[in-house]
Write an enzyme that holds these catalytic residues in place. Structure first.
Site, mmCIF file in Angstrom:
data_model
loop_
_atom_site.group_PDB
_atom_site.id
_atom_site.type_symbol
_atom_site.label_atom_id
_atom_site.label_comp_id
_atom_site.label_asym_id
_atom_site.label_seq_id
_atom_site.Cartn_x
_atom_site.Cartn_y
_atom_site.Cartn_z
ATOM 1 N N CYS A 13 0.599 2.040 11.252
ATOM 2 C CA CYS A 13 1.141 0.771 10.778
ATOM 3 C C CYS A 13 2.615 0.806 10.377
ATOM 4 C CB CYS A 13 0.296 0.305 9.609
ATOM 5 S SG CYS A 13 0.712 -1.326 9.051
ATOM 6 N N SER B 194 -9.921 -1.753 5.071
ATOM 7 C CA SER B 194 -9.248 -0.506 4.709
ATOM 8 C C SER B 194 -9.618 -0.213 3.270
ATOM 9 C CB SER B 194 -7.738 -0.673 4.858
ATOM 10 O OG SER B 194 -7.441 -0.972 6.208
ATOM 11 N N CYS C 299 0.873 -1.193 0.000
ATOM 12 C CA CYS C 299 0.000 0.000 0.000
ATOM 13 C C CYS C 299 0.905 1.237 0.000
ATOM 14 C CB CYS C 299 -0.903 0.003 1.231
ATOM 15 S SG CYS C 299 -2.027 -1.396 1.285
ATOM 16 N N CYS D 285 1.750 3.345 3.315
ATOM 17 C CA CYS D 285 2.034 2.572 4.530
ATOM 18 C C CYS D 285 3.535 2.367 4.742
ATOM 19 C CB CYS D 285 1.333 1.216 4.425
ATOM 20 S SG CYS D 285 1.639 0.163 5.853
ATOM 21 N N GLU E 214 -0.822 -8.124 6.996
ATOM 22 C CA GLU E 214 -2.187 -8.359 6.531
ATOM 23 C C GLU E 214 -2.710 -9.635 7.212
ATOM 24 O OE1 GLU E 214 -4.664 -6.998 4.919
ATOM 25 O OE2 GLU E 214 -5.735 -8.881 5.108
HETATM 26 N N1 SAH Z 1 -3.290 -4.867 6.463
HETATM 27 C C1 SAH Z 1 -4.373 -4.490 7.300
HETATM 28 C C2 SAH Z 1 -3.961 -4.106 8.711
HETATM 29 C C3 SAH Z 1 -2.737 -3.240 8.885
HETATM 30 S S1 SAH Z 1 -2.897 -1.549 8.450
HETATM 31 C C4 SAH Z 1 -5.194 -3.405 6.647
HETATM 32 O O1 SAH Z 1 -4.812 -2.931 5.579
HETATM 33 O O2 SAH Z 1 -6.240 -3.048 7.170
HETATM 34 C C5 SAH Z 1 -3.922 -0.903 9.719
HETATM 35 C C6 SAH Z 1 -4.550 0.424 9.365
HETATM 36 O O3 SAH Z 1 -3.558 1.467 9.357
HETATM 37 C C7 SAH Z 1 -5.190 0.412 7.986
HETATM 38 O O4 SAH Z 1 -6.491 0.925 8.018
HETATM 39 C C8 SAH Z 1 -4.276 1.291 7.190
HETATM 40 O O5 SAH Z 1 -4.979 1.872 6.147
HETATM 41 C C9 SAH Z 1 -3.788 2.286 8.245
HETATM 42 N N2 SAH Z 1 -2.568 2.990 7.867
HETATM 43 C C10 SAH Z 1 -1.491 2.474 7.236
HETATM 44 N N3 SAH Z 1 -0.571 3.438 7.009
HETATM 45 C C11 SAH Z 1 -1.082 4.585 7.508
HETATM 46 C C12 SAH Z 1 -0.603 5.935 7.563
HETATM 47 N N4 SAH Z 1 0.578 6.280 7.036
HETATM 48 N N5 SAH Z 1 -1.388 6.866 8.149
HETATM 49 C C13 SAH Z 1 -2.585 6.514 8.684
HETATM 50 N N6 SAH Z 1 -3.081 5.273 8.665
HETATM 51 C C14 SAH Z 1 -2.343 4.308 8.073
#
Ligand code: SAH
Length: 378
Positions: free
Chosen positions: A353, A229, A133, A136, A177
């Site tokens: 994350c 997400s 992503c 992330c 994940e």
């Molecule tokens: N893989 C799973 C769980 C891990 S991420 C998922 O995608 O849901 C957990 C949450 O953190 C997700 O909703 C993701 O969108 C959010 N997240 C990841 N990077 C982020 C960032 N830089 N700022 C804010 N939220 C973030």
């Protein structure tokens, strides 16, 4: 610790009962082990005082209780959020975040008393993540490995001990994940519910949209809650932000969510970060409203935590938080959607994350470079 010894942490009640039988013990010893390991958090067989000395000695010879180690704790200045850097037995790091109830919830009535006691732990299910992503920090590490059920449970047990307070809610929103480590996550969920007495409705599994396993979660009767997400309800935008959308597009994702809701009758949470000029346009918001009306849901808006420190290239380096976030939240409420805007909790300690691990790894790399330079006399 002898390699041949069997790590009992992460075994379900059924597996512990079988282990007890293999050891020549009565099956009900499995239940006793289950209670000692999870409800009481025993860290050695010597602590298990309801077992006979002979049983404890047999366990000592053939089994072990392998915990993760808390390498460091980082307390946020703006609230009581604490981020834990957790080291696994092979030296890899993951992170877990302890989130107290929001100040805003403070009030005297019964429901809010419940909110007051809430202590949420955000845990990791993988070291690194393969999904890439673009917003992330974990993605910049690549995928290292799945966590075992024991490593998932151990995060909760170790932090429960460090917090000196009961943990009431668990979210799988740390690194990784969870749906790509399905069996271990589901074993851990079962142990959280029956071993640590955390109510299923207080456990949330968050996925980037692994549609097949959303269906599987429904078929398996998993009682934990589902969060998705989403970040865009337009295929091109979502595929750009989240490459998983090329494997499971929005139609496939929506179909799995509808199946999940039809099977479980549970409401789904959508997590959403609004990025300036990317998913905050009229068209994007209209599509989100349409998507969100497909099953009963809640939209959780998350402020974007910058990942510029990772040195990310490409689209990831161009992402900025949308100035329209609060206006869009109002717009969604006008459309009768249930909306919650998450606070910026823990931004100063990188509580999103993968941010802490990536920062720590970078610091370590920098230190190693300095050390190397010193060592060769530069
Ligand atoms: N893989 C799973 C769980 C891990 S991420 C998922 O995608 O849901 C957990 C949450 O953190 C997700 O909703 C993701 O969108 C959010 N997240 C990841 N990077 C982020 C960032 N830089 N700022 C804010 N939220 C973030």
């Amino acid at each position: 610790m002898a390699a041949s010894r069997h790590n009992l942490l992460g075994l379900s009640l059924h597996q512990l009962s079988e282990f007890a039988e293999r050891l020549g013990e009565k099956r009900y010893r499995g239940k006793q082990l289950f209670e000692w390991l999870y409800a009481k958090g025993a860290e050695s067989f010597a602590d298990m005082t309801t077992l006979s000395k002979a049983t404890r000695e047999r366990l000592e010879e053939s089994a072990c209780i392998e915990h993760v180690a808390i390498a460091s704790q980082h307390q946020s200045h703006d609230d009581a959020t604490t981020k834990f850097l957790v080291t696994l037995h092979d030296g890899l790091n993951v992170e877990s975040v302890l989130i107290p109830p929001r100040i805003a919830f403070r009030s005297g009535d019964a429901e809010n008393d419940d909110e007051q006691r809430r202590l949420t732990l955000c845990i990791s299910s993988q070291a690194g993540c393969p999904l890439d992503c673009k917003f992330c920090a974990t993605a910049t590490m690549g995928f290292l490995r799945n966590l075992t059920a024991g490593e998932i449970i151990s995060q909760v047990l170790q932090i429960r001990k460090a917090a000196h307070r009961p943990i009431t809610n668990i979210v799988f929103m740390g690194m990784g994940e969870p749906m790509m480590n399905y069996e271990n996550v589901m074993t851990a969920v079962e142990i959280l519910i029956s071993g640590l007495n955390i109510a299923a409705r207080r456990i949330t599994i968050s996925t980037a949209g692994w549609a097949d396993h959303i269906r599987r979660m429904a078929d398996d009767g998993c009682k934990a809650k589902l969060a998705v997400s989403l970040h865009s309800a337009v295929d091109e935008t979502r595929a750009m932000l989240m490459p998983i959308n090329k494997k499971y597009n929005l139609d496939q994702l929506a179909a799995s969510i509808e199946y999940y809701h039809a099977t479980t009758k549970k409401r789904v949470t959508y997590e959403y970060i609004f990025f300036d000029g990317i998913n905050d346009t009229e068209h994007e918001v209209a599509r989100l409203i349409k998507f969100a009306r497909r099953v009963p849901c809640k939209v959780n808006i998350i402020p974007f935590h910058s990942i510029a420190f990772t040195g990310v290239q490409g689209i990831g380096s161009q992402l900025r938080p949308s100035p329209k976030m609060n206006a869009i939240a109002d717009r969604l409420r006008e459309a009768n959607l249930s909306v919650f805007v998450r606070s910026n909790a823990g931004e100063d300690i990188a509580a999103a994350c993968g941010q802490l691990v990536v920062k720590t790894e970078r610091q370590r790399a920098r230190q190693t470079r300095i050390f190397d330079r010193t060592a060769v006399g530069q």
